[in-house]
Write an enzyme that holds these catalytic residues in place. Sequence first.
Site, PDB file in Angstrom:
ATOM      1  N   SER A 262       6.162  13.101 -10.803  1.00 39.09           N
ATOM      2  CA  SER A 262       7.363  13.383 -11.593  1.00 39.09           C
ATOM      3  C   SER A 262       8.397  12.299 -11.356  1.00 39.09           C
ATOM      4  O   SER A 262       8.266  11.474 -10.451  1.00 39.09           O
ATOM      5  CB  SER A 262       7.944  14.736 -11.202  1.00 39.09           C
ATOM      6  OG  SER A 262       8.572  14.620  -9.932  1.00 39.09           O
ATOM      7  N   LYS A 263       9.439  12.362 -12.160  1.00 37.76           N
ATOM      8  CA  LYS A 263      10.536  11.408 -12.025  1.00 37.76           C
ATOM      9  C   LYS A 263      11.163  11.503 -10.632  1.00 37.76           C
ATOM     10  O   LYS A 263      11.558  10.513 -10.048  1.00 37.76           O
ATOM     11  CB  LYS A 263      11.561  11.696 -13.113  1.00 37.76           C
ATOM     12  CG  LYS A 263      12.822  10.884 -12.963  1.00 37.76           C
ATOM     13  CD  LYS A 263      13.652  10.886 -14.202  1.00 37.76           C
ATOM     14  CE  LYS A 263      15.137  10.791 -13.880  1.00 37.76           C
ATOM     15  NZ  LYS A 263      15.465   9.926 -12.766  1.00 37.76           N
ATOM     16  N   ARG A 264      11.208  12.741 -10.127  1.00 39.14           N
ATOM     17  CA  ARG A 264      11.787  12.921  -8.789  1.00 39.14           C
ATOM     18  C   ARG A 264      11.035  12.154  -7.706  1.00 39.14           C
ATOM     19  O   ARG A 264      11.620  11.670  -6.754  1.00 39.14           O
ATOM     20  CB  ARG A 264      11.837  14.401  -8.413  1.00 39.14           C
ATOM     21  CG  ARG A 264      13.266  14.943  -8.536  1.00 39.14           C
ATOM     22  CD  ARG A 264      13.218  16.399  -8.372  1.00 39.14           C
ATOM     23  NE  ARG A 264      12.024  16.804  -9.121  1.00 39.14           N
ATOM     24  CZ  ARG A 264      11.834  17.966  -9.696  1.00 39.14           C
ATOM     25  NH1 ARG A 264      12.698  18.851  -9.577  1.00 39.14           N
ATOM     26  NH2 ARG A 264      10.762  18.251 -10.373  1.00 39.14           N
ATOM     27  N   GLY A 266       9.578   9.327  -8.077  1.00 42.44           N
ATOM     28  CA  GLY A 266      10.035   7.941  -8.189  1.00 42.44           C
ATOM     29  C   GLY A 266      11.382   7.758  -7.505  1.00 42.44           C
ATOM     30  O   GLY A 266      11.581   6.811  -6.750  1.00 42.44           O
ATOM     31  N   ASP A 267      12.297   8.700  -7.759  1.00 42.49           N
ATOM     32  CA  ASP A 267      13.630   8.607  -7.148  1.00 42.49           C
ATOM     33  C   ASP A 267      13.527   8.696  -5.628  1.00 42.49           C
ATOM     34  O   ASP A 267      14.149   7.946  -4.899  1.00 42.49           O
ATOM     35  CB  ASP A 267      14.532   9.750  -7.648  1.00 42.49           C
ATOM     36  CG  ASP A 267      14.800   9.640  -9.143  1.00 42.49           C
ATOM     37  OD1 ASP A 267      14.588   8.537  -9.700  1.00 42.49           O
ATOM     38  OD2 ASP A 267      15.194  10.644  -9.759  1.00 42.49           O
TER      39      ASP A 267
END
Length: 505
Positions: A262-264, A266-267
Amino acid sequence: MNNRRVRVRFAPSPTGPLHIGGVRTALYNYLFARQRGGDFILRIEDTDTRRFVPGAEEYILEAFRWLNIRFDEGAGFGGKYGPYRQSERKDTYAIYVEQLLDAGLAYYAFDTPEELEAGRKATPNFQYDASTRARMRNSLTLPAEETRRLLDEGANYVVRFRIEPGEEITVNDLIRGEVMINSSVLDDKVLFKSADRLPTYHLANIVDDHLMEITHVIRGEEWLPSAPLHVLLYRAFGWEATMPQFAHLPLLLKPEGNGKLSKRDGDRLGFPVFPLEWRDVQTGELSSGYRESGYLPEAVVNFLALLGWNPGNGMEILSVEEMTRLFDLTHCSKNGAKFDYEKAKWFNHQYVRRKSDKEIAGLFIPVLEGHGIQAGAGYVEKVAGLVKERVDFVGELWEESSFFFSAPAEYDSKTVKKRWKEDSAARLAELSETLDACTAFDAQVTEEVVKLWIENKGYHPGDIMNALRLALVGRSKGPHIFDITETLGKEETIRRIRRAIEALK
Ligand code: GLU
């Protein structure tokens, strides 16, 4: 079926920036179409108006331009099966919804949100299906005149697909084999909404795949649960003979392997999950992209190609031509592919070092200009050749090579302490004379001359070389020392030696 021209599509919904998993899906479709000499189509599935995000379609087009993944046909490309944006195909869908209604394979449902809520409350695990539809307000339960009246009055309705329970449905998947599911678990899916006169994803997707003569549906695993419904829809329309072959690609997993990327993630771990940077207009939040993070598009494509497929011969660095030749849908993995971000960097490194010095120089010149450096293309090319092996990203070239463009303004204190000996100034003064006497200044000649001088004098080679490096670079890093002297040239080399003697004495 077998002699149809291969036609595949990538069918994103413009609900935000394209996730890197979507890019992989598009890539596999692209490779497959190219290999079979078929067509690769871009279809924009924008029937969910609540989730529509302005700019998302442009983003998708730009991402594929950057990656050099080319469509033959579709939104932004034209073609004879258009329009390729579903919001522009309303009239077409209306015809097919009508067809299902006429055949009794779909029905009008007038239930209000409150009535649906009441249904949910009354029945645990409520779903709108054969077991509950008789209790709801729809054209199967209402008298025909009542249905007519509601429609004439312009009442809100949806059209639902009438699914009969108790049937084993088989989905033939090129990657997963036969997937069986019982129709009893499916609900009577909404196919159309009167509120916006738009179909839902399921209907639009099937109608378009049929009308656009799609032969293979290659998409993410998250769509596998929809496939049985899609099989039933093909049958309802009488299109079984030309139903596309399905291939559901493995999920992209978190680097740790537990759950969907998920994008999280990546963050949290500091890597992009989008091809290009994206700014959310609502929140102002900026998400990083592979392009802006300094990746070469070829490296991203190569990295993605191997997340779920491999050529089976251990090859890792593959051109698009090689991938096209070797790609095999039936050898895609069924299991999720771990997103190994370190590997992405490794791929970029491989592509940076494989690029010609000239290409690297072309990418590096704007970086140099950003640092206020104007240098000749030939010189930059030479520097690029010396340092490209040492970086993962073009953006790191400056850190590795700035001393080629401006003399060290200061000398790294730790290195000075360790490498600048009491006699270094005297030795380097002697060395600068030796170098000054050289008639040629290429690496081979200077290396021979300097080594001979060291030998004759009985000096310690390490001491001399370390001091020289400090004088030229300002610290203890950098490529082969005589490649540095050759590149800087005689005048600049000697000037730097003299400066160091002055500064460090
Ligand atoms: N519109 C769907 C998506 O956003 C397409 C799924 C499919 O390929 O059928 O991914």
